[in-house]
Write an enzyme that holds these catalytic residues in place. Structure first.
Site, PDB file in Angstrom:
ATOM      1  N   THR A 189       0.818  -1.214   0.000  1.00 48.75           N
ATOM      2  CA  THR A 189       0.000   0.000   0.000  1.00 48.75           C
ATOM      3  C   THR A 189       0.854   1.266   0.000  1.00 48.75           C
ATOM      4  O   THR A 189       2.012   1.240   0.455  1.00 48.75           O
ATOM      5  CB  THR A 189      -0.889  -0.009   1.262  1.00 48.75           C
ATOM      6  OG1 THR A 189      -1.518   1.255   1.422  1.00 48.75           O
ATOM      7  CG2 THR A 189      -0.079  -0.288   2.539  1.00 48.75           C
ATOM      8  N   ASP A 190       0.265   2.356  -0.461  1.00 45.77           N
ATOM      9  CA  ASP A 190       0.983   3.641  -0.389  1.00 45.77           C
ATOM     10  C   ASP A 190       1.108   4.146   1.055  1.00 45.77           C
ATOM     11  O   ASP A 190       1.921   5.029   1.337  1.00 45.77           O
ATOM     12  CB  ASP A 190       0.299   4.701  -1.273  1.00 45.77           C
ATOM     13  CG  ASP A 190      -1.153   4.983  -0.916  1.00 45.77           C
ATOM     14  OD1 ASP A 190      -1.689   4.372   0.038  1.00 45.77           O
ATOM     15  OD2 ASP A 190      -1.779   5.815  -1.609  1.00 45.77           O
ATOM     16  N   GLU A 191       0.303   3.586   1.973  1.00 40.33           N
ATOM     17  CA  GLU A 191       0.319   4.099   3.356  1.00 40.33           C
ATOM     18  C   GLU A 191       1.660   3.901   4.043  1.00 40.33           C
ATOM     19  O   GLU A 191       1.953   4.566   5.036  1.00 40.33           O
ATOM     20  CB  GLU A 191      -0.782   3.440   4.198  1.00 40.33           C
ATOM     21  CG  GLU A 191      -2.158   3.743   3.686  1.00 40.33           C
ATOM     22  CD  GLU A 191      -3.265   3.530   4.708  1.00 40.33           C
ATOM     23  OE1 GLU A 191      -2.990   3.465   5.906  1.00 40.33           O
ATOM     24  OE2 GLU A 191      -4.420   3.450   4.264  1.00 40.33           O
ATOM     25  N   TYR A 227      -1.756  -0.515  11.085  1.00 42.60           N
ATOM     26  CA  TYR A 227      -1.923  -1.201   9.790  1.00 42.60           C
ATOM     27  C   TYR A 227      -0.719  -0.951   8.890  1.00 42.60           C
ATOM     28  O   TYR A 227      -0.094  -1.889   8.382  1.00 42.60           O
ATOM     29  CB  TYR A 227      -3.211  -0.713   9.095  1.00 42.60           C
ATOM     30  CG  TYR A 227      -3.249  -1.029   7.605  1.00 42.60           C
ATOM     31  CD1 TYR A 227      -3.365  -2.334   7.151  1.00 42.60           C
ATOM     32  CD2 TYR A 227      -3.139  -0.008   6.648  1.00 42.60           C
ATOM     33  CE1 TYR A 227      -3.382  -2.622   5.783  1.00 42.60           C
ATOM     34  CE2 TYR A 227      -3.154  -0.284   5.291  1.00 42.60           C
ATOM     35  CZ  TYR A 227      -3.275  -1.597   4.857  1.00 42.60           C
ATOM     36  OH  TYR A 227      -3.279  -1.876   3.511  1.00 42.60           O
ATOM     37  N   LYS A 242       2.195  -3.458   7.452  1.00 42.80           N
ATOM     38  CA  LYS A 242       2.441  -3.648   6.009  1.00 42.80           C
ATOM     39  C   LYS A 242       3.895  -3.299   5.679  1.00 42.80           C
ATOM     40  O   LYS A 242       4.545  -3.989   4.889  1.00 42.80           O
ATOM     41  CB  LYS A 242       1.490  -2.777   5.169  1.00 42.80           C
ATOM     42  CG  LYS A 242       0.048  -3.208   5.144  1.00 42.80           C
ATOM     43  CD  LYS A 242      -0.199  -4.563   4.498  1.00 42.80           C
ATOM     44  CE  LYS A 242       0.000  -4.581   3.001  1.00 42.80           C
ATOM     45  NZ  LYS A 242      -0.412  -5.904   2.424  1.00 42.80           N
TER      46      LYS A 242
HETATM   47  P1  NAD Z   1      -9.821  -7.135   2.241  1.00 41.47           P
HETATM   48  O1  NAD Z   1      -9.834  -6.848   3.698  1.00 41.47           O
HETATM   49  O2  NAD Z   1     -11.026  -6.839   1.433  1.00 41.47           O
HETATM   50  O3  NAD Z   1      -9.476  -8.671   1.997  1.00 41.47           O
HETATM   51  C1  NAD Z   1      -8.476  -9.344   2.725  1.00 41.47           C
HETATM   52  C2  NAD Z   1      -8.636 -10.839   2.491  1.00 41.47           C
HETATM   53  O4  NAD Z   1      -7.588 -11.507   3.206  1.00 41.47           O
HETATM   54  C3  NAD Z   1      -9.966 -11.403   2.994  1.00 41.47           C
HETATM   55  O5  NAD Z   1     -10.520 -12.264   2.037  1.00 41.47           O
HETATM   56  C4  NAD Z   1      -9.578 -12.158   4.260  1.00 41.47           C
HETATM   57  O6  NAD Z   1     -10.420 -13.275   4.531  1.00 41.47           O
HETATM   58  C5  NAD Z   1      -8.159 -12.593   3.921  1.00 41.47           C
HETATM   59  N1  NAD Z   1      -7.358 -12.830   5.128  1.00 41.47           N
HETATM   60  C6  NAD Z   1      -7.196 -12.011   6.206  1.00 41.47           C
HETATM   61  N2  NAD Z   1      -6.409 -12.597   7.128  1.00 41.47           N
HETATM   62  C7  NAD Z   1      -6.032 -13.802   6.610  1.00 41.47           C
HETATM   63  C8  NAD Z   1      -5.200 -14.854   7.083  1.00 41.47           C
HETATM   64  N3  NAD Z   1      -4.620 -14.792   8.295  1.00 41.47           N
HETATM   65  N4  NAD Z   1      -5.022 -15.939   6.300  1.00 41.47           N
HETATM   66  C9  NAD Z   1      -5.631 -16.019   5.079  1.00 41.47           C
HETATM   67  N5  NAD Z   1      -6.443 -15.063   4.601  1.00 41.47           N
HETATM   68  C10 NAD Z   1      -6.644 -13.965   5.361  1.00 41.47           C
HETATM   69  O7  NAD Z   1      -8.550  -6.377   1.676  1.00 41.47           O
HETATM   70  P2  NAD Z   1      -8.318  -5.629   0.283  1.00 41.47           P
HETATM   71  O8  NAD Z   1      -8.796  -4.240   0.409  1.00 41.47           O
HETATM   72  O9  NAD Z   1      -8.802  -6.479  -0.820  1.00 41.47           O
HETATM   73  O10 NAD Z   1      -6.721  -5.581   0.261  1.00 41.47           O
HETATM   74  C11 NAD Z   1      -5.973  -6.664  -0.263  1.00 41.47           C
HETATM   75  C12 NAD Z   1      -4.506  -6.336  -0.166  1.00 41.47           C
HETATM   76  O11 NAD Z   1      -4.215  -5.158  -0.890  1.00 41.47           O
HETATM   77  C13 NAD Z   1      -4.007  -6.095   1.265  1.00 41.47           C
HETATM   78  O12 NAD Z   1      -2.732  -6.673   1.387  1.00 41.47           O
HETATM   79  C14 NAD Z   1      -3.947  -4.581   1.366  1.00 41.47           C
HETATM   80  O13 NAD Z   1      -2.956  -4.186   2.293  1.00 41.47           O
HETATM   81  C15 NAD Z   1      -3.576  -4.203  -0.054  1.00 41.47           C
HETATM   82  N6  NAD Z   1      -4.030  -2.880  -0.502  1.00 41.47           N
HETATM   83  C16 NAD Z   1      -5.330  -2.511  -0.370  1.00 41.47           C
HETATM   84  C17 NAD Z   1      -5.752  -1.267  -0.870  1.00 41.47           C
HETATM   85  C18 NAD Z   1      -7.191  -0.836  -0.773  1.00 41.47           C
HETATM   86  O14 NAD Z   1      -7.479   0.331  -1.090  1.00 41.47           O
HETATM   87  N7  NAD Z   1      -8.121  -1.667  -0.388  1.00 41.47           N
HETATM   88  C19 NAD Z   1      -4.811  -0.420  -1.474  1.00 41.47           C
HETATM   89  C20 NAD Z   1      -3.469  -0.832  -1.573  1.00 41.47           C
HETATM   90  C21 NAD Z   1      -3.096  -2.069  -1.095  1.00 41.47           C
HETATM   91  O1  DAU Z   2      -4.140   4.015   0.591  1.00 38.21           O
HETATM   92  C1  DAU Z   2      -4.368   2.631   0.493  1.00 38.21           C
HETATM   93  C2  DAU Z   2      -5.185   2.180   1.682  1.00 38.21           C
HETATM   94  O2  DAU Z   2      -6.512   2.665   1.463  1.00 38.21           O
HETATM   95  C3  DAU Z   2      -5.191   0.671   1.866  1.00 38.21           C
HETATM   96  O3  DAU Z   2      -3.890   0.235   2.143  1.00 38.21           O
HETATM   97  C4  DAU Z   2      -6.145   0.268   2.994  1.00 38.21           C
HETATM   98  O4  DAU Z   2      -6.206  -1.152   3.086  1.00 38.21           O
HETATM   99  C5  DAU Z   2      -7.516   0.826   2.691  1.00 38.21           C
HETATM  100  O5  DAU Z   2      -8.395   0.529   3.755  1.00 38.21           O
HETATM  101  C6  DAU Z   2      -7.462   2.335   2.453  1.00 38.21           C
HETATM  102  O6  DAU Z   2      -7.144   3.023   3.699  1.00 38.21           O
HETATM  103  P1  DAU Z   2      -7.874   4.399   4.110  1.00 38.21           P
HETATM  104  O7  DAU Z   2      -7.789   4.553   5.563  1.00 38.21           O
HETATM  105  O8  DAU Z   2      -7.393   5.522   3.257  1.00 38.21           O
HETATM  106  O9  DAU Z   2      -9.381   4.043   3.623  1.00 38.21           O
HETATM  107  P2  DAU Z   2     -10.810   4.291   4.329  1.00 38.21           P
HETATM  108  O10 DAU Z   2     -11.858   3.921   3.325  1.00 38.21           O
HETATM  109  O11 DAU Z   2     -10.891   3.683   5.671  1.00 38.21           O
HETATM  110  O12 DAU Z   2     -10.842   5.870   4.531  1.00 38.21           O
HETATM  111  C7  DAU Z   2     -10.698   6.766   3.435  1.00 38.21           C
HETATM  112  C8  DAU Z   2     -10.715   8.183   3.998  1.00 38.21           C
HETATM  113  O13 DAU Z   2     -12.018   8.483   4.511  1.00 38.21           O
HETATM  114  C9  DAU Z   2      -9.764   8.390   5.170  1.00 38.21           C
HETATM  115  O14 DAU Z   2      -9.204   9.695   5.108  1.00 38.21           O
HETATM  116  C10 DAU Z   2     -10.663   8.267   6.404  1.00 38.21           C
HETATM  117  C11 DAU Z   2     -11.983   8.809   5.906  1.00 38.21           C
HETATM  118  N1  DAU Z   2     -13.202   8.190   6.515  1.00 38.21           N
HETATM  119  C12 DAU Z   2     -13.301   6.845   6.495  1.00 38.21           C
HETATM  120  C13 DAU Z   2     -14.396   6.213   7.050  1.00 38.21           C
HETATM  121  C14 DAU Z   2     -14.516   4.712   7.056  1.00 38.21           C
HETATM  122  C15 DAU Z   2     -14.204   8.995   7.054  1.00 38.21           C
HETATM  123  O15 DAU Z   2     -14.109  10.235   7.035  1.00 38.21           O
HETATM  124  N2  DAU Z   2     -15.290   8.377   7.585  1.00 38.21           N
HETATM  125  C16 DAU Z   2     -15.425   7.014   7.630  1.00 38.21           C
HETATM  126  O16 DAU Z   2     -16.461   6.516   8.160  1.00 38.21           O
END
Ligand code: NAD
Ligand code: DAU
Length: 356
Positions: free
Chosen positions: A136-138, A162, A166
């Site tokens: 992730t970019d975080e 988190y 990562k």
């Molecule tokens: P998600 O939470 O939707 O899915 C995570 C999946 O991993 C689920 O299916 C869960 O059951 C599985 N999982 C969790 N713990 C596990 C374990 N111990 N063993 C096996 N499976 C397990 O997540 P996502 O948003 O699809 O993100 C997927 C990946 O991409 C993550 O590594 C996250 O850090 C990365 N990522 C997410 C975003 C985003 O915006 N969502 C952006 C950049 C990177």
């Molecule tokens: O940048 C990549 C990341 O993006 C991934 O690595 C993470 O897995 C993914 O969850 C996401 O993280 P964020 O914290 O940026 O996403 P989230 O949807 O939780 O929040 C987006 C923005 O909105 C953040 O600034 C917090 C704000 N927010 C979020 C929620 C859930 C609110 O203001 N209210 C809310 O209820």
């Protein structure tokens, strides 16, 4: 293309399910194994359309189970791992950091070590193998509100449990390349949006709340900035990098699409109200400013020039098109939403917003 045996971890989650669908449909000659523990975030209903395909198999497994994963590697002769399984929600990591360290750090290390032992036992060793870690970019930290972007050279500076977990897993992946010569790749992507995202995340949560006229909990002043990419564009980038990316490299993935939260929320309100036939602006009063997230990162913005120049990837969707598709998908799939928000999740949600 040669036959390949590929494990995609976290394939029942949001991004993983889009990636599994892409690979199963695009590569009928591959064996695609979706390995997932099915936590609250994993949902096999996300993959109904591919579950009967002959090149698809689901294995319920915890990535921390070293023995089970080592057995699977041997049994299925795995030569490619695309690792997405993780605890992914920042708010949960603030409440329960241990689960994040366990899965994101120890789980990743367990996969790396099992892959190392299996691949090093083969006559050809690491030849033709690949361990691709999705990050992730975080991990880069937080940017000021200026023109600066995260590049592949930006030093790691994670703030939340988190992103700290990562970042640690990213370092382990790179260490397995530098120490043992494992062919690894790491990519760091910006915020994804699209269908099948668990509705604890901003976009699906708010679409659902607008539909049901529930409050929209905006953290702080709503001025934090995120950089949004349509999930299928991320999956396309992963496909390209898995096949053509250079071993030991890092690639940033993002679509140069920054939005201040409050502006994005207003776009969602406008889109949902239009599609539902509500008078324009009637849901603006749902906006509710609540206590800020602890350690809330101000701004993320990804520079994906390297990926665009070296591998020719570019996002396929304009944001307006992506958000329209996304809103329509959630409004059309209320049954999916009801299923994932019942039971435990409802209790988590009520607890999360209590007293905010
Ligand atoms: P998600 O939470 O939707 O899915 C995570 C999946 O991993 C689920 O299916 C869960 O059951 C599985 N999982 C969790 N713990 C596990 C374990 N111990 N063993 C096996 N499976 C397990 O997540 P996502 O948003 O699809 O993100 C997927 C990946 O991409 C993550 O590594 C996250 O850090 C990365 N990522 C997410 C975003 C985003 O915006 N969502 C952006 C950049 C990177
Ligand atoms: O940048 C990549 C990341 O993006 C991934 O690595 C993470 O897995 C993914 O969850 C996401 O993280 P964020 O914290 O940026 O996403 P989230 O949807 O939780 O929040 C987006 C923005 O909105 C953040 O600034 C917090 C704000 N927010 C979020 C929620 C859930 C609110 O203001 N209210 C809310 O209820």
């Amino acid at each position: 293309m040669a036959k390949r045996n590929i494990v995609i971890t976290g394939g029942a989650g949001f991004i993983g399910s889009h990636l599994v669908r892409l690979f199963v449909n695009k590569y009928p000659e591959y064996n695609i194994i979706n390995l997932d523990k099915l936590t609250y975030a994993g949902n096999l209903a996300n993959l109904k359309d591919v579950e009967a395909k002959p090149n698809y198999k689901f294995v319920k497994m915890d990535i921390c189970d070293f023995e089970a994963f080592y057995d699977l590697m041997q049994r299925e002769k795995i030569d490619g791992i695309i690792h997405l399984a993780a605890e992914s929600h920042v708010d949960r990591s603030i409440k329960d950091p241990f689960t994040f360290a366990r899965t994101n750090v120890m789980g990743t290390l367990s996969l790396l070590q099992a892959a190392k032992l299996y691949w090093e036992s083969l006559p050809e060793g690491y030849e033709g193998k690949r361990f691709y870690h999705i990050s992730t970019d975080e991990v880069y930290g937080s940017l000021a509100f200026n023109d600066e972007l995260f590049t592949e050279q930006t030093p790691y500076n994670p703030h939340s449990p988190y992103s700290a977990a990562k970042a640690s897993s990213d370092h382990f992946v790179r260490a397995y390349h530098d120490t043992y010569g494992m062919p690894t790749i790491v990519t760091n992507c910006s915020n994804n949006y699209g269908p099948y995202q668990f509705p604890e995340k901003l976009i699906p949560l708010f679409i659902n709340n607008i539909r049901h006229r529930k409050p929209l909990p905006v953290y702080g002043k709503g001025e934090n900035v995120r950089d949004w990419l349509y999930v299928e564009d991320h999956a396309r980038a992963i496909d390209l990098i898995f096949h053509e990316g250079k071993v030991a490299e890092t690639y940033n993935i993002g679509g140069f699409n920054e939005w201040k939260n409050i502006d994005l929320i207003k776009v969602m309100i406008k889109t949902v109200d239009r599609i539902l036939g509500n008078p324009e602006g009637c849901s603006l009063d749902l906006i509710t400013y609540v206590t800020d997230r602890l350690g809330h990162d101000a701004r993320y913005a990804i520079d994906s020039t390297k990926l665009q120049k070296e591998l020719g990837w570019e996002p396929s969707l304009q944001f307006e098109e992506g958000i329209e598709k996304t809103v329509r998908w959630y409004l059309d799939n209320q049954e999916w939403m009801d299923n994932v928000t019942s039971g435990d999740y409802q209790r988590y949600y009520d607890d999360m917003y209590k007293g905010r």
